[in-house]
Design a protein around this motif. Structure first.
Motif, PDB file in Angstrom:
ATOM      1  N   GLU A   1       0.823  -1.207   0.000  1.00 16.37           N
ATOM      2  CA  GLU A   1       0.000   0.000   0.000  1.00 16.37           C
ATOM      3  C   GLU A   1       0.860   1.262   0.000  1.00 16.37           C
ATOM      4  OE1 GLU A   1      -3.530   2.117   2.677  1.00 16.37           O
ATOM      5  OE2 GLU A   1      -2.434   0.374   3.463  1.00 16.37           O
ATOM      6  N   ARG A   2       1.913   1.281   0.813  1.00 15.25           N
ATOM      7  CA  ARG A   2       2.758   2.482   0.895  1.00 15.25           C
ATOM      8  C   ARG A   2       3.457   2.738  -0.435  1.00 15.25           C
ATOM      9  NH1 ARG A   2       6.246   2.457   6.380  1.00 15.25           N
ATOM     10  NH2 ARG A   2       6.803   4.485   5.480  1.00 15.25           N
ATOM     11  N   THR A   3       3.886   1.662  -1.088  1.00 10.01           N
ATOM     12  CA  THR A   3       4.538   1.822  -2.396  1.00 10.01           C
ATOM     13  C   THR A   3       3.569   2.404  -3.413  1.00 10.01           C
ATOM     14  OG1 THR A   3       6.062  -0.007  -1.993  1.00 10.01           O
ATOM     15  CG2 THR A   3       5.659   0.602  -4.297  1.00 10.01           C
ATOM     16  N   LEU A   4       2.368   1.855  -3.454  1.00  9.14           N
ATOM     17  CA  LEU A   4       1.377   2.350  -4.407  1.00  9.14           C
ATOM     18  C   LEU A   4       0.970   3.793  -4.103  1.00  9.14           C
ATOM     19  CD1 LEU A   4      -0.914  -0.795  -4.741  1.00  9.14           C
ATOM     20  CD2 LEU A   4       0.629   0.127  -6.480  1.00  9.14           C
ATOM     21  N   SER A   5       0.819   4.110  -2.822  1.00  4.97           N
ATOM     22  CA  SER A   5       0.468   5.479  -2.437  1.00  4.97           C
ATOM     23  C   SER A   5       1.543   6.457  -2.904  1.00  4.97           C
ATOM     24  CB  SER A   5       0.284   5.558  -0.927  1.00  4.97           C
ATOM     25  OG  SER A   5      -0.039   6.875  -0.541  1.00  4.97           O
ATOM     26  N   ARG A   6       2.812   6.069  -2.714  1.00  4.52           N
ATOM     27  CA  ARG A   6       3.918   6.935  -3.160  1.00  4.52           C
ATOM     28  C   ARG A   6       3.903   7.091  -4.680  1.00  4.52           C
ATOM     29  NH1 ARG A   6       8.462   5.262  -5.155  1.00  4.52           N
ATOM     30  NH2 ARG A   6       8.234   3.166  -4.275  1.00  4.52           N
ATOM     31  N   LEU A   7       3.626   5.992  -5.405  1.00  7.18           N
ATOM     32  CA  LEU A   7       3.610   6.060  -6.862  1.00  7.18           C
ATOM     33  C   LEU A   7       2.488   6.952  -7.378  1.00  7.18           C
ATOM     34  CD1 LEU A   7       4.388   2.324  -7.736  1.00  7.18           C
ATOM     35  CD2 LEU A   7       5.828   4.314  -8.268  1.00  7.18           C
ATOM     36  N   PHE A   8       1.325   6.903  -6.745  1.00 12.10           N
ATOM     37  CA  PHE A   8       0.238   7.791  -7.159  1.00 12.10           C
ATOM     38  C   PHE A   8       0.677   9.253  -7.040  1.00 12.10           C
ATOM     39  CE2 PHE A   8      -2.872   4.317  -7.046  1.00 12.10           C
ATOM     40  CZ  PHE A   8      -3.747   4.718  -8.056  1.00 12.10           C
ATOM     41  N   GLN A   9       1.372   9.580  -5.964  1.00 12.16           N
ATOM     42  CA  GLN A   9       1.800  10.965  -5.750  1.00 12.16           C
ATOM     43  C   GLN A   9       2.928  11.363  -6.688  1.00 12.16           C
ATOM     44  OE1 GLN A   9       0.434  13.282  -4.085  1.00 12.16           O
ATOM     45  NE2 GLN A   9      -0.979  12.238  -2.711  1.00 12.16           N
ATOM     46  N   THR A  10       3.949  10.519  -6.811  1.00 13.79           N
ATOM     47  CA  THR A  10       5.134  10.911  -7.584  1.00 13.79           C
ATOM     48  C   THR A  10       4.929  10.794  -9.089  1.00 13.79           C
ATOM     49  OG1 THR A  10       6.048   8.669  -7.386  1.00 13.79           O
ATOM     50  CG2 THR A  10       6.701  10.280  -5.719  1.00 13.79           C
ATOM     51  N   GLU A  11       4.161   9.797  -9.525  1.00 15.70           N
ATOM     52  CA  GLU A  11       3.997   9.571 -10.961  1.00 15.70           C
ATOM     53  C   GLU A  11       2.760  10.255 -11.522  1.00 15.70           C
ATOM     54  OE1 GLU A  11       3.438   5.700 -13.814  1.00 15.70           O
ATOM     55  OE2 GLU A  11       5.096   5.677 -12.383  1.00 15.70           O
ATOM     56  N   LEU A  12       1.671  10.252 -10.760  1.00 14.17           N
ATOM     57  CA  LEU A  12       0.417  10.819 -11.254  1.00 14.17           C
ATOM     58  C   LEU A  12       0.090  12.171 -10.641  1.00 14.17           C
ATOM     59  CD1 LEU A  12      -1.770   7.579 -11.363  1.00 14.17           C
ATOM     60  CD2 LEU A  12      -0.277   8.535 -13.120  1.00 14.17           C
ATOM     61  N   GLY A  13       0.829  12.553  -9.605  1.00 12.81           N
ATOM     62  CA  GLY A  13       0.658  13.879  -9.026  1.00 12.81           C
ATOM     63  C   GLY A  13      -0.572  14.041  -8.167  1.00 12.81           C
ATOM     64  N   MET A  14      -1.145  12.939  -7.681  1.00 13.59           N
ATOM     65  CA  MET A  14      -2.349  13.022  -6.860  1.00 13.59           C
ATOM     66  C   MET A  14      -2.498  11.746  -6.052  1.00 13.59           C
ATOM     67  SD  MET A  14      -5.269  12.506  -9.829  1.00 13.59           S
ATOM     68  CE  MET A  14      -4.497  13.769 -10.859  1.00 13.59           C
ATOM     69  N   SER A  15      -3.406  11.784  -5.094  1.00 15.55           N
ATOM     70  CA  SER A  15      -3.649  10.610  -4.262  1.00 15.55           C
ATOM     71  C   SER A  15      -4.475   9.564  -5.016  1.00 15.55           C
ATOM     72  CB  SER A  15      -4.402  11.006  -2.992  1.00 15.55           C
ATOM     73  OG  SER A  15      -5.737  11.384  -3.304  1.00 15.55           O
ATOM     74  N   PHE A  16      -4.453   8.351  -4.493  1.00 14.64           N
ATOM     75  CA  PHE A  16      -5.286   7.272  -5.032  1.00 14.64           C
ATOM     76  C   PHE A  16      -6.754   7.677  -5.059  1.00 14.64           C
ATOM     77  CE2 PHE A  16      -8.018   3.781  -3.317  1.00 14.64           C
ATOM     78  CZ  PHE A  16      -8.197   3.078  -4.507  1.00 14.64           C
ATOM     79  N   HIS A  17      -7.256   8.261  -3.965  1.00 16.45           N
ATOM     80  CA  HIS A  17      -8.667   8.640  -3.888  1.00 16.45           C
ATOM     81  C   HIS A  17      -9.009   9.724  -4.898  1.00 16.45           C
ATOM     82  CE1 HIS A  17      -9.333   6.116  -0.404  1.00 16.45           C
ATOM     83  NE2 HIS A  17      -8.249   6.629   0.146  1.00 16.45           N
ATOM     84  N   ARG A  18      -8.106  10.680  -5.089  1.00 17.04           N
ATOM     85  CA  ARG A  18      -8.337  11.737  -6.071  1.00 17.04           C
ATOM     86  C   ARG A  18      -8.382  11.158  -7.483  1.00 17.04           C
ATOM     87  NH1 ARG A  18     -10.656  16.299  -7.770  1.00 17.04           N
ATOM     88  NH2 ARG A  18      -9.310  17.560  -9.092  1.00 17.04           N
ATOM     89  N   TRP A  19      -7.451  10.259  -7.800  1.00 19.61           N
ATOM     90  CA  TRP A  19      -7.407   9.668  -9.135  1.00 19.61           C
ATOM     91  C   TRP A  19      -8.685   8.875  -9.405  1.00 19.61           C
ATOM     92  CZ3 TRP A  19      -7.726   5.319 -12.034  1.00 19.61           C
ATOM     93  CH2 TRP A  19      -7.148   5.339 -13.318  1.00 19.61           C
TER      94      TRP A  19
END
Length: 226
Positions: free
Chosen positions: A181-199
């Motif tokens: 979960e922490r890895t995916l959360s970081r990837l959403f922020q660094t690669e997509l520029g937003m949180s999982f919930h926002r995306w």
């Protein structure tokens, strides 16, 4: 969202025009030597590049810089206004695909420029300048959904594209795709520029606009998208 993948074409002529697309019509992948503004004055238009997808209703305009391969899909009976820029005016706009909110002044300028009406060259250039002035006030990314490149992140976003109503937590998605979960959360922020919930919320908004353009009722759309 459906994809169209023939060989991309390169379009070089300067365009100012109005066209119509029936529901479900697509425009195959292509590139422009110029930058291109697409304004759906009626209906909904989805535009996809390697950077992601935006879905533009009649209160948004999509900007694609020169050289970006992209393709389109119409939802509902869609009227598209196309305006292209080369040279200095194109350089004044963002170097990446961007979505802008359409102000009343921007809308009227776009409608006049693409109406087929005969304009004096100096009047046309002034109107084009007005369009750029309205756009540089600030982009509106609310309809832009960035695409993932990391395999783990893309596995999660593919699952959500397949079922936007899925209510799994990020941890549950992580167990499904074999990532923390922490890895995916970081990837959403660094690669997509937003949180999982926002995306996920933006994905649902895009699918809602498409369903509404297809004639679905609001209450049915809300229920299907969670």
């Amino acid at each position: 969202m459906p994809e169209i993948r023939p060989r991309p074409a390169v379009v070089s002529q300067i365009v100012e025009k109005r066209g119509h697309l029936a529901h479900g019509d697509g425009i195959a992948p292509h590139r422009h030597v110029q930058g291109q503004l697409l304004y759906p004055s009626a209906g909904v238009l989805a535009t996809t590049t390697e950077r992601g997808t935006w879905v533009a209703p009649a209160n948004r305009v999509a900007w694609t810089p020169p050289g970006f391969e992209h393709y389109h899909r119409a939802y509902g009976q869609t009227e598209v206004r196309v305006l292209e820029f080369s040279g200095e005016l194109s350089a004044s706009l963002p170097a990446q695909p961007t979505v802008f909110e359409v102000s009343p002044l921007l809308r009227e300028a776009l409608l006049v420029l693409t109406s087929g009406r005969t304009l004096r060259p100096e009047a046309r250039e002034r109107l084009r300048g007005v369009v750029v002035d309205e756009l540089v006030v600030g982009p509106d990314e609310a309809m832009y959904l960035p695409a993932a490149s990391d395999d783990r992140l893309r596995a999660v976003t593919d699952l959500l594209h397949a079922d936007p109503a899925a209510s799994l937590t990020l941890a549950e998605f992580g167990r499904t795709v074999g990532a923390g979960e922490r890895t995916l959360s970081r990837l959403f922020q660094t690669e997509l520029g937003m949180s999982f919930h926002r995306w996920r919320s933006l994905l649902r908004v895009q699918h809602a606009l498409i369903r509404l353009a297809e004639g679905d009722a609001v209450i049915d759309t809300a229920a299907r998208l969670g």
